[in-house]
Design a protein around this motif. Structure first.
Motif, short mmCIF file in Angstrom:
data_model
loop_
_atom_site.label_atom_id
_atom_site.label_comp_id
_atom_site.label_asym_id
_atom_site.label_seq_id
_atom_site.Cartn_x
_atom_site.Cartn_y
_atom_site.Cartn_z
N THR A 88 -10.97 4.32 -5.90
CA THR A 88 -11.11 5.69 -5.38
C THR A 88 -11.26 6.67 -6.54
O THR A 88 -12.11 7.57 -6.50
CB THR A 88 -9.89 6.06 -4.51
OG1 THR A 88 -9.84 5.16 -3.41
CG2 THR A 88 -10.00 7.49 -3.99
N SER A 104 0.87 -1.18 0.00
CA SER A 104 0.00 0.00 0.00
C SER A 104 0.91 1.23 0.00
O SER A 104 2.04 1.15 -0.45
CB SER A 104 -0.92 -0.06 1.23
OG SER A 104 -1.83 1.00 1.20
N SER A 105 0.41 2.34 0.51
CA SER A 105 1.18 3.58 0.46
C SER A 105 1.76 3.93 1.82
O SER A 105 1.30 3.43 2.85
CB SER A 105 0.26 4.72 0.02
OG SER A 105 -0.66 5.00 1.06
N ALA A 129 1.98 6.19 5.13
CA ALA A 129 0.79 6.57 5.90
C ALA A 129 0.23 7.95 5.56
O ALA A 129 -0.99 8.16 5.61
CB ALA A 129 1.11 6.49 7.40
N LYS A 164 -2.59 8.02 3.08
CA LYS A 164 -3.90 7.62 3.59
C LYS A 164 -4.54 8.81 4.32
O LYS A 164 -5.74 9.09 4.14
CB LYS A 164 -3.75 6.41 4.54
CG LYS A 164 -5.08 5.84 5.01
CD LYS A 164 -5.90 5.33 3.83
CE LYS A 164 -7.14 4.56 4.27
NZ LYS A 164 -8.11 5.36 5.00
N THR A 165 -3.75 9.52 5.12
CA THR A 165 -4.27 10.72 5.81
C THR A 165 -4.74 11.75 4.79
O THR A 165 -5.79 12.37 4.96
CB THR A 165 -3.17 11.32 6.71
OG1 THR A 165 -2.70 10.30 7.59
CG2 THR A 165 -3.69 12.49 7.53
N TRP A 166 -3.95 11.91 3.73
CA TRP A 166 -4.31 12.86 2.66
C TRP A 166 -5.68 12.50 2.08
O TRP A 166 -6.55 13.36 1.93
CB TRP A 166 -3.23 12.85 1.57
CG TRP A 166 -3.38 13.89 0.51
CD1 TRP A 166 -2.81 15.13 0.48
CD2 TRP A 166 -4.16 13.79 -0.70
NE1 TRP A 166 -3.19 15.81 -0.66
CE2 TRP A 166 -4.02 15.00 -1.41
CE3 TRP A 166 -4.97 12.79 -1.25
CZ2 TRP A 166 -4.65 15.25 -2.63
CZ3 TRP A 166 -5.62 13.04 -2.47
CH2 TRP A 166 -5.43 14.25 -3.14
N GLU A 167 -5.88 11.22 1.78
CA GLU A 167 -7.17 10.80 1.23
C GLU A 167 -8.29 11.07 2.24
O GLU A 167 -9.35 11.61 1.89
CB GLU A 167 -7.15 9.30 0.90
CG GLU A 167 -6.25 8.96 -0.26
CD GLU A 167 -6.06 7.45 -0.43
OE1 GLU A 167 -6.08 7.00 -1.57
OE2 GLU A 167 -5.89 6.73 0.58
N ASP A 168 -8.05 10.68 3.49
CA ASP A 168 -9.09 10.81 4.51
C ASP A 168 -9.51 12.27 4.72
O ASP A 168 -10.67 12.56 4.98
CB ASP A 168 -8.60 10.25 5.86
CG ASP A 168 -8.38 8.74 5.81
OD1 ASP A 168 -8.75 8.11 4.81
OD2 ASP A 168 -7.83 8.20 6.79
N PHE A 188 -6.82 2.30 -5.20
CA PHE A 188 -6.60 3.62 -5.79
C PHE A 188 -7.47 3.79 -7.04
O PHE A 188 -8.05 4.85 -7.27
CB PHE A 188 -5.12 3.82 -6.11
CG PHE A 188 -4.28 3.86 -4.87
CD1 PHE A 188 -4.18 5.02 -4.12
CD2 PHE A 188 -3.64 2.73 -4.42
CE1 PHE A 188 -3.45 5.06 -2.95
CE2 PHE A 188 -2.89 2.75 -3.24
CZ PHE A 188 -2.80 3.92 -2.50
#
Ligand SMILES: Cc1cc2nc3c(=O)[nH]c(=O)nc-3n(C[C@H](O)[C@H](O)[C@H](O)COP(=O)(O)O)c2cc1C
Length: 174
Positions: free
Chosen positions: A136, A72-73, A75, A78-82, A133
């Motif tokens: 998304t 995956s990426s 961390a 993931k925060t950026w997406e959230d 991804f």
């Protein structure tokens, strides 16, 4: 010319990175490409959501560039997406930020390409691993572009890295 935004998520782009540093440098040199070093911008992990949304709004194509970490990426992505992919901006009846935008990823993987096969060590292809991804991208109404992958990042030779950099220049110039 396509206005491309490359968001780089590497915890130490200016230090330990070999592959992503070279790819990011090539991206910076490509006309029409804007590069943001996300870990350098947000060393405390506190993302400026308005600044990130403005950067996406200004782009016709968004590329998330990162080393594969545990399939995956890192961390911060993931925060950026959230945090950045807000309802009413990225999705929902008023969320049209990605309409007409191309969306993709540029990943480096320590393992060689043979490991990313149904009969290889990881048992899945990189396209399968990157499905979250792609999904998304679909969810926010963007147009998914085929991933750019640099395999075998562990001990990649200078020649192989130079070849990947040249392919990346072409990928971004499209
Ligand atoms: C925490 C961590 C997890 C990793 N997980 C994977 C992985 O799941 N698959 C893989 O192929 N490589 C994995 N790697 C290797 C990195 O993808 C590789 O070191 C990176 O792509 C090299 O890019 P760089 O030179 O820009 O750091 C991992 C590395 C780290 C530090």
């Amino acid at each position: 010319m396509t206005n491309t935004l490359v968001l780089v998520f590497h915890p130490d782009l200016k230090g330990q990175s070999h592959v992503n540093a070279a790819l990011a440098k090539a991206a910076e040199e490509t006309p029409g490409v804007t590069v943001r070093d996300e870990y350098a911008l947000y060393p405390d992990g506190k993302i400026d959501v308005a600044a990130e949304q403005a950067a996406v709004d200004a782009a016709d194509r968004v590329v998330l560039q990162f080393p594969l970490y545990w399939l995956s990426s890192p961390a911060l992505l993931k925060t950026w997406e959230d945090e950045v992919l807000e309802h009413g901006w990225a999705y929902g009846s008023d969320g049209h930020a990605f309409e007409g935008t191309e969306f993709g990823v540029a990943v480096s993987a320590g393992s060689p390409e043979e490991a990313y096969q149904p009969d290889g060590a990881n048992k899945f292809t990189i396209d399968q691993i990157l499905v979250p991804f792609e999904a998304t991208s679909n969810y926010v109404g963007a147009t998914w572009i085929k991933p750019f992958v640099t395999y075998g990042a562990f001990g990649l030779s200078d020649e192989a890295l130079a070849e990947s950099v040249e392919h990346y220049r072409k990928f971004l110039a499209k």
